[in-house]
Design an enzyme around this catalytic site. Structure first.
Site, PDB file in Angstrom:
ATOM      1  N   ASP A  29       3.232  -5.758  11.615  1.00 13.19           N
ATOM      2  CA  ASP A  29       2.390  -4.716  11.025  1.00 13.19           C
ATOM      3  C   ASP A  29       2.967  -3.335  11.359  1.00 13.19           C
ATOM      4  OD1 ASP A  29      -1.215  -3.952  10.942  1.00 13.19           O
ATOM      5  OD2 ASP A  29       0.445  -3.437   9.603  1.00 13.19           O
ATOM      6  N   ASN A  67       0.822  -1.220   0.000  1.00 15.50           N
ATOM      7  CA  ASN A  67       0.000   0.000   0.000  1.00 15.50           C
ATOM      8  C   ASN A  67       0.850   1.261   0.000  1.00 15.50           C
ATOM      9  OD1 ASN A  67       0.754  -0.563   2.665  1.00 15.50           O
ATOM     10  ND2 ASN A  67      -1.066   0.423   3.527  1.00 15.50           N
TER      11      ASN A  67
END
Lengths: 189, 323, 436
Positions: free
Chosen positions: C309, C99
């Site tokens: 993450d 992303n």
């Protein structure tokens, strides 16, 4: 008990411990009678006189003065109450709450206001009261009646009618009620 | 007198004693408001800034009037003004205002939690939440309490009259900061709070909320209500998506004239405003003597003066203690 | 690949732990490879000695889930700063999420990242997007990306909303021998939420994302995996419901794997009570029952890996109001210590979750021709980490290698520290400091 000008913040939950009674209930009654006569003598006719008791210690005394004046002179002197919390010069320095709302229903313009308080100490409360009074009209004359003058003035304020002159130390406390006047200390619980 | 908090971010910040102090002090400021010159010198030399990211002329004016009546200097920053541009970070704005020097900042924002964050960033400055997202609007709840106390004939009394008082809050509770503040406020004083709303307009969880009961049926609850507080459907916050139609909502939850008749004779009707007549309240009901909406507005200034006095006038914010 | 002139290395005094077990051994590394293991090894002249007394020597950690932000958000992180943080956190490889801006959905963008990572302190594997632009409408050229070595595909940041498209993607991926990773979030249920929908969101007046927003997609993809036989790897699972679904699916032989993030086994939604966006993350912090379920999943094998993450954000963004701030927390430099401090698991198990199991899922292990995950044996590539399991340290975000500071653990005392990290035989971290 209105000791608003103490030099330090009243500790939470502190109790007044009396040490010696300096005026009995009868002494207080006689002082009120005498002061009422003095007010009547100074202000012949009592037409323009308004008694304004400072919250809370002066309110009862103002009412008793009005009753006495009614008995003795047949005059119906209006009584108002004044809270000076918002006019103090030490706002923001220590906690203080208004004790009750001001209640002055007559326009004071042209009248003789007799401010009534229980104890006169540094004079700052009276200074605040003079400022507050100004919001209700321009009084012709303002006089001051106190049950006890305990000295230690910090401003050029003097009483016109005094129940008793009482020399004190700064740390002492004076308690005034219908039952009498006592000298003592504030003790933390 | 209990210790007043440093900031007023939420009704959770005030215990029953602090609430009682606010109501008592409001009496004094209400008296000030009745004078020809409704001004006291109490906050002279202090600076109060209003920072309204969400448009609300009424509430901002109410706060500014309160500050001015206490002789404070008022700095006014409104959304859309050049000083509150979109894109300038909130933190930068706060730092700019702090550099100018302020004793209190009154914030309204569409995002929950902004006043709390600002309180974490400022020094020697009281933060007042004038409404943040869905979260809290404490001064609204306080002025509602004051209005109720007035109606109960409280006068100089304390708050005992609230104990067991049956308060019903109707409407979009899920998205309402007024509701969250009111619930905490009434419950803190011992009132019994009932929530009435369609299921979709209740918060996802009521765990830990001091609510006595929840109902989806307004008609059942009316005769057991001493105070009914109506909330507006927050269309701008998307509440319209949660009910099929406005008409369906009104049918179930509007205080119509018929419903108003079912209230006990002494019951009072409150609405934080602005009202959408015909949706949550019928026009004629808003004019009933039991509807205290105008009183609410009138009381707002005095209540906000009391809050500013308690936050700034107590010597609890830095500075010297007078010893 | 730059030919770094790596000196000979001896890692002395440690206990080697890998998938085969644990044993006291010194390790000698030469030319990027482990060449000798044994007790009391001689140190060749000119060799660097890394002291590993009281420490564990393990295959380097592998992070299945890192946001390196480059290209597009370099103010938050770059490949260089992110891989430095990774190396300091004991990772010798990271899987970079797609992303970015532009997203990693084309051969050119993938090659660009590889180029940026050439000299990096950790290996950067790329996760390609499943759909073009991560928009969830058309499949990205997965075969082209697979030819460049991409083995894991995900639209992370978002989940693939259309079941039909996901099924087609799964079938296609299975044919290619790659794995699809899913960020499970049904947008119509999560819509606009900034934290877990529950007691706290109700109290705080913040829009919430209910647990079912994650769970419906987990259930859906398990059904699709069962039907197609395609492998699905679930990213950052956070709810008890999701864990239960995966546990049952695994017991039925459905080819799914799952990772969990450290914040989901150490923090709850109560942390958001101060409205500090440092606690805002997606999936959001959940209540204690879900945290307990995540811990249980790590203990019983339902969760195969811990993945950070790692999501850096510039400070101005985390100063925005809670509902406007972007979600995400740093993770590379705290993951290992959080696992050691907060999980009641033996170190071998923690290393499995952080090293060889994620290496296998990412297909970076030796079985897939990669260089990660160990075992630490003669002839194996020297991607190693030396860990002091008892050392305590305090989290100071200012000292982190990341360009960003958004860690919710600032000021926390943790146990378990990386002492040295060796990448392809080069010591990139010595005594908890990066060498370059």
């Amino acid at each position: 008990m209105a000791e608003r000008e103490r030099s330090h913040t009243r500790p939470r939950g502190a109790v007044f411990v009396p040490r010696v009674q300096v005026m009995s209930a009868d002494d207080v009654r006689r002082a009120i009678t005498r002061m009422a006569h003095e007010i009547a003598e100074r202000n012949r006719g009592l037409h323009e006189v308004v008694l304004v008791g400072l919250q809370t210690g002066g309110v009862g005394i103002a009412r008793r003065l009005a009753e006495t004046l009614a008995d003795v002179e047949g005059a119906d002197v209006p009584v108002g109450t004044l809270d000076v919390a918002f006019y103090r010069d030490d706002i923001g320095l220590r906690p203080v709450l208004p004790e009750a709302a001001t209640d002055i229903t007559t326009d004071l313009t042209g009248s003789t206001v007799v401010l009534v308080d229980d104890v006169l100490f540094t004079g700052r409360t009276i200074r605040a009261a003079l400022n507050a009074l100004g919001e209700y009209g321009r009084a012709q004359v303002v006089e001051l009646a106190v049950m006890v003058d305990r000295g230690h003035r910090e401003l050029p304020i003097r009483p016109d009618y005094v129940g008793k002159n009482l020399p004190t130390n700064r740390e002492e406390m004076v308690d005034v009620s219908d039952e009498g006047v006592s000298l003592g200390e504030l003790v933390s619980r | 007198m209990s210790g007043f908090p440093t900031h007023l971010l939420s009704m959770d910040d005030l215990d029953a004693a602090a609430i009682a102090d606010v109501l008592l002090v409001t009496d004094s400021f209400a008296e000030v408001g009745r004078r020809a010159n409704p001004k006291v010198p109490t906050l002279r030399g202090r600076t109060v800034a209003t920072l309204f990211f969400e448009d609300s002329t009424r509430t901002r004016m109410s706060f500014e009037t309160a500050a001015k009546r206490m002789s404070a200097d008022v700095l006014s920053f409104a959304a859309g003004s050049s000083s509150v541009k979109k894109g300038e970070s909130l933190r930068d704005t706060i730092e700019t205002i702090q550099a100018i020097g302020m004793d209190a900042v009154i914030i309204r924002h569409s995002s929950s939690g902004v006043p709390a964050r600002v309180a974490q960033w400022v020094d020697n400055c009281a933060v007042v939440n004038a409404g943040d997202g869905w979260h809290q609007h404490p001064t609204q709840a306080l002025l509602d309490l004051y209005t109720v106390r007035q109606s109960l004939g409280g006068g100089q009394e304390g708050t005992e009259a609230f104990r067991g008082l049956r308060v019903t809050i109707v409407g979009d509770i899920r998205h309402s900061r007024v509701a969250r503040s009111q619930i905490t406020a009434y419950a803190a004083l011992g009132a019994e709070v009932t929530l009435v709303a369609p299921a979709t307009l209740l918060p996802p969880s009521l765990e830990g909320w001091p609510v006595a009961s929840v109902s989806h049926d307004l008609d059942r609850v009316l005769e057991r209500t001493d105070v009914i507080s109506l909330l507006r459907l927050q269309a701008e916050r998307g509440s319209g998506d949660y009910v099929p139609t406005m008409r369906e909502y009104s049918t179930g939850y509007a205080l119509t004239a018929r419903r108003a008749l079912q209230l006990p004779p002494e019951a009072i009707i409150l609405h934080p405003g602005p009202m959408v007549r015909g949706v949550e309240i019928a026009s004629e009901v808003a004019e009933l003597p039991s509807a205290r909406i105008t009183d609410q507005v009138g009381n707002g200034v005095a209540v906000r003066m009391a809050v500013l006095f308690l936050l700034l006038g107590q010597g609890t914010l830095g500075g010297e203690r007078h010893d | 690949m730059t030919d770094r002139n790596t000196p000979e290395l001896v890692i002395r005094g440690g206990t080697v732990v890998d998938a085969t077990g644990s044993r006291r051994a010194d390790v000698r590394v030469s030319d990027g490879t482990v060449v000798e293991l044994g007790e009391g090894l001689d140190v060749p002249a000119g060799a660097t000695v890394l002291d590993a007394g009281g420490c564990v020597v393990a295959p380097g950690l592998v992070d299945l889930h890192t946001h390196l932000r480059e290209p597009g958000r370099e103010e938050a992180e770059t490949v260089a700063s992110g891989t430095r943080a990774a190396a300091l956190g004991g990772f010798t490889a990271v899987v970079a999420m797609p992303n970015t801006d532009p997203p990693l959905d084309s051969a050119e963008s993938v090659r660009n990242v590889y180029a940026l990572a050439e000299d990096a302190l950790a290996q950067v594997a790329v996760a390609g997007a499943i759909t073009v632009g991560r928009a969830g409408e058309r499949l990205a050229p997965m075969a082209e990306l697979a030819a460049l070595g991409v083995r894991l595909f995900t639209d992370d940041g978002d989940g693939v909303q259309s079941a039909g498209l996901m099924r087609r993607a799964l079938q296609y991926a299975t044919g290619l021998g790659v794995v699809l990773g899913q960020h499970c979030e049904d947008r119509s249920l999560a819509a606009g939420g900034s934290m877990h929908e529950g007691d706290w969101s109700s109290r705080l007046g913040l829009p919430g994302m209910p647990a079912e927003a994650e769970e419906v997609m987990v259930a859906r993809d398990i059904a699709l995996s069962r039907a197609t036989g395609g492998r699905v790897h679930f990213l950052h699972l956070s709810t008890a419901g999701s864990i239960d679904l995966v546990r049952r699916a695994r017991s039925e032989g459905v080819p799914v794997t799952a990772e969990v993030a450290p914040h989901h086994f150490t923090l709850t939604d109560a942390c958001t009570s101060g409205f500090d966006p440092v606690f805002k993350v997606n999936p959001p912090l959940r209540p204690q029952e879900d945290v307990d379920a995540v811990k249980q999943a790590l203990a019983d094998g339902t969760a195969d890996a811990i993945a950070t993450d790692h999501a850096p954000h510039a400070p101005e963004l985390k100063d925005l109001p809670f509902d406007q701030a972007p979600p995400g927390m740093l993770g590379l430099q705290t993951a290992l210590a959080l696992a050691v401090t907060e999980l009641d698991l033996p170190l071998e198990r923690i290393l499995a979750l952080l090293s060889w199991q994620p290496a296998a899922i990412a297909m970076l292990d030796r079985a897939h021709g990669g260089a990660q995950g160990g075992p630490v044996a003669e002839g194996s590539p020297a991607n190693l980490v030396v860990i002091d399991p008892a050392a305590t340290w305090t989290v100071d975000p200012v000292a982190f290698a990341s360009r960003s500071r958004n860690t919710p653990y600032a000021g926390r005392n943790l146990t378990g520290q990386v002492r040295h990290t060796v990448r392809r035989g080069e010591p990139v971290v010595i005594d908890a400091e990066a060498t370059r």
